[in-house]
Scaffold this active site. Structure first.
Site, short mmCIF file in Angstrom:
data_model
loop_
_atom_site.label_atom_id
_atom_site.label_comp_id
_atom_site.label_asym_id
_atom_site.label_seq_id
_atom_site.Cartn_x
_atom_site.Cartn_y
_atom_site.Cartn_z
N ASP A 95 0.82 -1.21 0.00
CA ASP A 95 0.00 0.00 0.00
C ASP A 95 0.86 1.27 0.00
OD1 ASP A 95 -1.98 -1.85 0.36
OD2 ASP A 95 -2.77 -1.02 2.21
N ASP A 96 0.19 2.38 -0.35
CA ASP A 96 0.66 3.76 -0.11
C ASP A 96 1.71 4.29 -1.08
OD1 ASP A 96 -1.04 3.55 2.01
OD2 ASP A 96 0.46 3.86 3.58
N HIS A 146 -6.07 3.05 -3.74
CA HIS A 146 -6.11 3.16 -2.28
C HIS A 146 -6.59 4.56 -1.87
CE1 HIS A 146 -5.07 1.77 1.69
NE2 HIS A 146 -4.00 2.51 1.84
N HIS A 150 -5.62 9.07 0.88
CA HIS A 150 -5.51 8.19 2.05
C HIS A 150 -6.43 8.64 3.18
CE1 HIS A 150 -3.53 5.52 5.07
NE2 HIS A 150 -3.32 4.78 3.99
N HIS A 245 3.69 -2.20 3.03
CA HIS A 245 3.67 -0.86 2.44
C HIS A 245 4.97 -0.60 1.69
CE1 HIS A 245 0.85 -0.66 5.85
NE2 HIS A 245 0.21 0.28 5.17
#
Length: 311
Positions: A95-96, A146, A150, A245
């Site tokens: 993620d991210d 995503h 965020h 991540h």
């Protein structure tokens, strides 16, 4: 099924009978040169599996295709209906990203082990570093989304429209960065799943991803902590979707050792692909195209941009 088969058989028999009657009625020819049957196209060969230069690589044990109609959910933390992983199978997710240094380091570790993962980029990050996200796609990994910023979609201060904006703008940003639509795979920030947004994603035919085990790599000060946390949890569960991540430096540094340990433990990586790409909304694509926040690339030559005035 039996009726259809019977009709096909009856039709074949009728055609044979007609053909026989025609051949008896038609005059016979002599000395005619028999014509060869037209050549049939050879079936396309199956794509050759690329050899891996690393004999100790974990590789990809299985590739699965996901029909995202209705928004199926994966990851037992929140979605318990679809248990498709076999014992000793894992799915690697990040993620991210995309993020300088860290995402390229993650890509290198995955490439060295000839394996694949799912990336859930933040929309803003995708617009900051589109070239890095293109590297993720070029390496054959699956890319979802995503959100745009965020944002925690369970935040009661956000209206329903603002939550939808976060989702849709995130997908549009990833598409903008890639130049093509990503997969209809989505992960909620902080794994917070508002029921209304779960329903909404179902209407958009977007598959939702939770996880089976969280690496908590954002809390790790050292790479070894990431390795130890993941291995302890996966050995207890025996399989699972692993949440990490590519934004985190500790994860990028831990990944080579983690992949080696997973291979040593007899685990196999499953790659998840979508049956069809996500259908983004024109409204959000147009907003992104007009946004001053997006990076621009100058086409002017260096000599017209940079002039030496003193040396």
């Amino acid at each position: 099924m039996r009726i259809a088969t019977g009709l096909l058989v009856a039709s074949a028999i009728s055609l044979a009978a007609i053909g026989g009657a025609w051949s008896q009625a038609a005059p016979k020819t002599t000395g005619a040169t028999p014509q060869p049957a037209p050549p049939q196209a050879a079936p396309a060969p199956a794509p050759a599996k690329q050899a891996c230069a690393n004999p100790d690589a974990i590789g990809v044990g299985r590739v699965v295709e996901i029909d995202t109609t209705g928004g199926p959910g994966f990851g037992f933390e929140h979605f318990k209906q679809l248990d498709f992983l076999r014992d000793k199978e894992v799915v690697l997710t990040f993620d991210d990203g995309p993020w300088p240094s860290n995402t390229p380091a993650v890509l290198k570790a995955l490439a060295d082990h000839c394996t694949k993962a799912i990336f859930f980029p933040i929309g803003k990050h995708a617009t900051y570093y589109p070239e890095i996200l293109k590297q993720v796609a070029a390496a054959g990994h699956t890319i979802g989304a995503h959100t745009w910023s965020h944002a925690n979609l369970s935040n009661k201060k956000l209206t329903e429209d603002q939550r939808k904006d976060e989702i849709e703008k995130g997908f549009a940003a990833v598409k903008w960065a890639l130049g093509s639509s990503p997969s209809p795979f989505f992960r909620f920030p902080a794994l917070q799943h508002p029921p209304e947004m779960v329903t909404y994603l179902g209407t958009r035919n977007v598959s939702m991803f939770s996880c089976d085990l969280d690496s908590f790599d954002f809390k790790a000060r050292k790479p070894q902590q990431v390795v130890d946390t993941v291995m302890t949890k996966v050995d207890k569960l025996g399989k699972g979707i692993i949440l990490m991540h590519d934004f985190q430096k500790s994860t990028a540094e831990a990944l080579p050792e983690l992949l080696r340990r997973l291979k040593q433990g007899g685990y196999k990586v499953v790659q998840m692909k979508a049956k069809a790409p996500v259908v983004t909304m024109a409204k959000y694509e147009e907003e992104l195209a007009k946004s001053n926040a997006l990076p621009t690339v100058s086409t002017r030559p260096v000599s017209s941009v940079v002039q030496t005035i003193s040396e």
